[in-house]
Scaffold this active site. Structure first.
Site, PDB file in Angstrom:
ATOM      1  N   CYS A   2      31.463  43.236  32.811  1.00  0.00           N
ATOM      2  CA  CYS A   2      30.890  42.986  31.493  1.00  0.00           C
ATOM      3  C   CYS A   2      29.415  42.646  31.624  1.00  0.00           C
ATOM      4  O   CYS A   2      29.022  41.894  32.507  1.00  0.00           O
ATOM      5  CB  CYS A   2      31.571  41.861  30.718  1.00  0.00           C
ATOM      6  N   ARG A  27      28.084  47.386  34.848  1.00  0.00           N
ATOM      7  CA  ARG A  27      28.989  46.241  34.947  1.00  0.00           C
ATOM      8  C   ARG A  27      30.293  46.466  34.178  1.00  0.00           C
ATOM      9  O   ARG A  27      31.244  45.681  34.314  1.00  0.00           O
ATOM     10  CB  ARG A  27      28.307  44.984  34.405  1.00  0.00           C
ATOM     11  N   TRP A  75      34.180  45.463  30.366  1.00  0.00           N
ATOM     12  CA  TRP A  75      35.164  45.943  31.336  1.00  0.00           C
ATOM     13  C   TRP A  75      36.408  45.115  31.047  1.00  0.00           C
ATOM     14  O   TRP A  75      36.450  43.924  31.316  1.00  0.00           O
ATOM     15  CB  TRP A  75      34.672  45.706  32.762  1.00  0.00           C
ATOM     16  N   ASN A 101      31.481  37.112  29.395  1.00  0.00           N
ATOM     17  CA  ASN A 101      31.781  37.803  30.650  1.00  0.00           C
ATOM     18  C   ASN A 101      32.559  36.814  31.507  1.00  0.00           C
ATOM     19  O   ASN A 101      32.056  35.725  31.784  1.00  0.00           O
ATOM     20  CB  ASN A 101      30.445  38.195  31.317  1.00  0.00           C
ATOM     21  N   GLY A 102      33.781  37.156  31.884  1.00  0.00           N
ATOM     22  CA  GLY A 102      34.590  36.232  32.682  1.00  0.00           C
ATOM     23  C   GLY A 102      36.007  36.187  32.153  1.00  0.00           C
ATOM     24  O   GLY A 102      36.433  37.083  31.405  1.00  0.00           O
ATOM     25  N   GLU A 487      35.137  54.423  54.490  1.00  0.00           N
ATOM     26  CA  GLU A 487      34.087  54.442  53.468  1.00  0.00           C
ATOM     27  C   GLU A 487      33.936  55.852  52.874  1.00  0.00           C
ATOM     28  O   GLU A 487      33.753  56.008  51.665  1.00  0.00           O
ATOM     29  CB  GLU A 487      32.776  53.936  54.088  1.00  0.00           C
ATOM     30  N   LYS A 491      34.447  56.656  48.937  1.00  0.00           N
ATOM     31  CA  LYS A 491      33.429  57.314  48.099  1.00  0.00           C
ATOM     32  C   LYS A 491      34.044  58.474  47.342  1.00  0.00           C
ATOM     33  O   LYS A 491      33.802  58.656  46.161  1.00  0.00           O
ATOM     34  CB  LYS A 491      32.255  57.843  48.941  1.00  0.00           C
ATOM     35  N   GLU A 494      36.703  57.253  44.598  1.00  0.00           N
ATOM     36  CA  GLU A 494      36.243  56.477  43.453  1.00  0.00           C
ATOM     37  C   GLU A 494      35.402  57.292  42.476  1.00  0.00           C
ATOM     38  O   GLU A 494      35.398  56.998  41.287  1.00  0.00           O
ATOM     39  CB  GLU A 494      35.536  55.170  43.858  1.00  0.00           C
ATOM     40  N   HIS A 510      51.012  58.956  63.120  1.00  0.00           N
ATOM     41  CA  HIS A 510      52.084  58.079  62.640  1.00  0.00           C
ATOM     42  C   HIS A 510      52.273  58.162  61.126  1.00  0.00           C
ATOM     43  O   HIS A 510      52.724  57.210  60.512  1.00  0.00           O
ATOM     44  CB  HIS A 510      51.798  56.643  63.085  1.00  0.00           C
ATOM     45  N   LYS A 609      30.708  47.676  38.745  1.00  0.00           N
ATOM     46  CA  LYS A 609      29.868  47.420  39.912  1.00  0.00           C
ATOM     47  C   LYS A 609      30.064  46.005  40.436  1.00  0.00           C
ATOM     48  O   LYS A 609      30.051  45.766  41.624  1.00  0.00           O
ATOM     49  CB  LYS A 609      28.414  47.630  39.487  1.00  0.00           C
TER      50      LYS A 609
HETATM   51  C1  G6P Z   1      33.177  46.723  43.318  1.00  0.00           C
HETATM   52  C2  G6P Z   1      32.127  47.804  43.472  1.00  0.00           C
HETATM   53  C3  G6P Z   1      32.020  48.225  44.932  1.00  0.00           C
HETATM   54  C4  G6P Z   1      31.737  47.026  45.809  1.00  0.00           C
HETATM   55  C5  G6P Z   1      32.759  45.909  45.594  1.00  0.00           C
HETATM   56  C6  G6P Z   1      32.304  44.616  46.246  1.00  0.00           C
HETATM   57  O1  G6P Z   1      34.433  47.241  43.584  1.00  0.00           O
HETATM   58  O2  G6P Z   1      32.464  48.920  42.667  1.00  0.00           O
HETATM   59  O3  G6P Z   1      30.980  49.171  45.077  1.00  0.00           O
HETATM   60  O4  G6P Z   1      31.752  47.407  47.148  1.00  0.00           O
HETATM   61  O5  G6P Z   1      32.898  45.622  44.199  1.00  0.00           O
HETATM   62  O6  G6P Z   1      31.145  44.176  45.609  1.00  0.00           O
HETATM   63  P1  G6P Z   1      30.028  43.304  46.275  1.00  0.00           P
HETATM   64  O7  G6P Z   1      28.970  43.198  45.216  1.00  0.00           O
HETATM   65  O8  G6P Z   1      30.650  41.975  46.580  1.00  0.00           O
HETATM   66  O9  G6P Z   1      29.551  43.990  47.484  1.00  0.00           O
END
Ligand code: G6P
Length: 614
Positions: A2, A27, A75, A101-102, A487, A491, A494, A510, A609
């Site tokens: 948010c 956000r 969000w 937000n929260g 990773e 990517k 997501e 396995h 994010k």
């Molecule tokens: C969310 C974001 C990711 C990020 C993760 C941890 O899931 O979409 O891109 O890696 O949070 O966030 P941080 O800000 O703690 O690295």
């Protein structure tokens, strides 16, 4: 999670708030809303499911006048994304509006009490309850808005960043925070409020970061007043913003994610600038200097993080164990915090977070601190909650990362972690001087090597075209390249919604091998190093089952080239530094696949994010 924006001053609030919401859309973006009080004293609220552009379209022909207003991009946590659940939320009389937000954890018990007193609720949100509670107190205590906000927040359990606006007092905004970030911008004759500095930087560089349980009273023509929840006045600490407007704009790129991928030579360099001197054989990480002695004595390092930052922690596990010969554990912050883990006072806990606001990581820090461990942070956002909650640490200096899928933050984190591992190795005497210096030179060369990889963009686009319609993908790596496989898979899934899994190459036997057929692209990190021959065998295993191999190999490779369907050649580097370079083509591949599939690359569905709820 948010985004919130507020404005009070002499300018028209609507354009400022809308632009701010668009900057904060990373956000959350399932719905958006805005509330304005016009010169006649009318309170106008527009809310819409969907992105901020939908709110703009919806409000196109509506009256949007007003020099005070609040806006929100959501969000969803409580209540599905729809027009009614969007913020701002009204109080019972509709005189107050509130954005949040929260999560208000005890909202249902508060709601029950209010319902008994005749309150009626329109939405399923926890936020609406807070708007009602504040007004209820205001009416019964016949008090000012700020007094009612403080009284209400004293009843609340949970996390919040809120802004409240009162139709009956159109000269004040009241904001408060606990566990969710909030910045106040101080202009010449106006105030700005936002979840981060990006909506503010265009107007003023003077900001105040609200601390936990602080309430800010922003009254037209008056100085900023801050109080705590005990109603004690606090002197605001005004800081100068260091970010520039250009750093939060797309700068000619189609998407933030692409811009951020391309920024990596620079962001990796910025993350090591002034910290690394290969000629002198020196590393200087200012923020950990005070803890160097603990590096010497530490028995264990525990990394806590979420998402991509957790992957950076996994890379660090290899680096710290190999270079500094210290046992390492890498924990998902969300698991760690609820597991009653064994933590010793001699442990060093290192929290890794781009945003510095991830709720689970913050909670893990608090737990580690309560058990007496030294807690360091690796954060990208200066002044963020995690940066402030830790005993020391290092910033990554990647610059603002806006694309929801993390790219440059990851390579910046790994860069800083590499420097930290090397510094620890030096302090603990676990590396020869020559190996130490050789690694410093290799680290210094990384930005140029990333630049080389970026030149492969056209080829990567072609590969993306070949595999854009896949339904599954497998990513394999061994040793320090295993987290790169994780990773790469993250990517892809997501942003393109293709199911992808990262696996240690040998573990494939396995389970995942059962999935392999001629349709299945298998991305393998097969660069030169101790595990090379083993990975070649794993590639053979995939080929034997007709899988398609797309291999990331060291420039000049011959063996894998004969086996793989496609090879992506990256410059040679020390084996330990491969993640910094090998991840880049995987980021670009995911980017292009997502674009070709018509996905919203910067704002993938259901994600946010900054995850400020647990
Ligand atoms: C969310 C974001 C990711 C990020 C993760 C941890 O899931 O979409 O891109 O890696 O949070 O966030 P941080 O800000 O703690 O690295």
């Amino acid at each position: 999670m948010c985004g919130i924006v507020g404005y009070i001053g002499k300018r028209q609030a609507y354009p400022i708030i809308i632009k701010g919401l668009q900057r904060l859309e990373y956000r959350g973006y399932d719905s958006a809303g805005i509330a304005l009080i016009n010169a006649k004293g009318d309170l106008n609220v527009f809310k819409r499911k969907g992105k901020v552009t939908e709110l703009i379209e919806f409000s196109k022909d509506l009256e949007k006048e007003g020099t005070i207003g609040i806006g929100h991009t959501r969000w969803a946590t409580h209540g599905e994304p729809n027009d009614v659940n969007s913020h701002p939320h009204y109080s019972q009389t509709k005189n107050l509006v509130l954005i949040h937000n929260g999560i208000i954890e005890n909202y249902s018990s508060i709601k029950e009490g209010l319902i008994k007193r005749g309150h009626q609720f329109l939405s399923q949100t926890d936020t609406e309850v807070l708007a009602h509670l504040i007004e209820d107190i205001q009416i019964h205590e016949k008090c000012k808005l700020s007094v009612a906000v403080i009284a209400a927040l004293n009843q609340v359990i949970g996390a919040y960043a809120i802004v409240v606006m009162d139709k009956n007092d159109p000269d004040v905004l009241v904001a408060a925070k606990k566990g969710s970030p909030m910045v106040i911008g101080i202009g010449d004759d106006d105030y700005f409020i936002a979840s981060d500095a990006s909506p503010i930087v265009e107007y003023t560089k003077n900001v105040v970061y609200l601390e936990e349980e602080e309430v800010a009273i922003l009254r037209r023509g008056e100085k900023l007043k801050i109080k705590n929840l005990k109603d004690k006045e606090i002197t605001p600490y005004v800081q100068k913003l260091t970010i520039e407007l250009e750093s939060i704009e797309k700068g000619g790129y189609a998407h933030f994610m692409l811009k951020e991928i391309y920024e990596q030579p620079r962001s990796v360099l910025d993350s090591m600038r002034g910290r690394l001197n290969p000629a002198k054989g020196e590393i200087k990480l200012g923020g950990v200097e005070d803890h160097i002695k603990k590096f010497e004595k530490a028995k264990r390092i525990i990394f806590v993080a979420c998402g991509t930052s957790w992957h950076a922690g996994l890379v660090a596990e290899y680096l710290f164990e190999e270079l500094a010969r210290i046992p390492v554990e890498v924990e998902y912050a969300s698991e760690f915090r609820y597991r009653n883990p064994i933590i010793y006072a001699e442990d060093i806990v290192i929290a890794i977070s781009q945003s510095g606001e991830t709720a689970d990581t913050l909670a893990a820090i608090a737990m580690a601190k309560s058990k007496g461990a030294t807690v360091l942070g690796i954060c990208n956002v200066v002044g963020s909650s995690i940066a402030r909650a830790t005993d020391g640490g290092s910033y990554t200096h990647a610059g603002p990362e806006i694309g929801v899928a993390s790219t440059k933050a990851f390579t910046a984190q790994v860069t800083v972690l590499t420097l930290m591992a090397l510094e620890m190795a030096k302090v603990r005497g676990t590396l020869s001087e020559s190996r130490f210096r050789q690694l410093l030179y290799e680290v210094e060369a990384v930005p140029t090597k990333i630049e080389e990889v970026l030149k492969l963009n056209d080829k990567l686009k072609e590969i993306a075209y070949t595999y854009k319609d896949s339904t599954n993908a497998l990513y394999l790596g061994r040793g320090v390249s295993f987290p790169v496989a994780l990773e790469g898979a993250l990517k892809l899934k997501e942003i393109s919604y293709i199911h992808a899994e990262g696996y240690p190459a040998a573990e494939m036997k396995h389970g995942p091998i059962a999935l392999i057929d001629e349709e299945m692209p298998v991305f393998v990190i097969a660069t030169k190093g101790a595990n090379y021959e083993k990975v070649v065998s794993n590639i053979q295993e995939v080929k034997a089952r007709k899988g398609k191999i797309i291999a990331v190999v060291t420039s000049g490779d011959k063996e894998v080239k004969e086996l793989a369907d496609i090879c992506i050649e990256i410059p040679e580097t020390d084996e330990l530094l491969v993640p910094l370079i090998a991840v880049v083509p995987l980021q670009l591949l995911s980017y292009h696949i997502a674009v070709m599939r018509g996905c919203n690359v910067d704002q993938p569905r259901n994600l946010a994010k900054s995850v400020t709820v647990e």
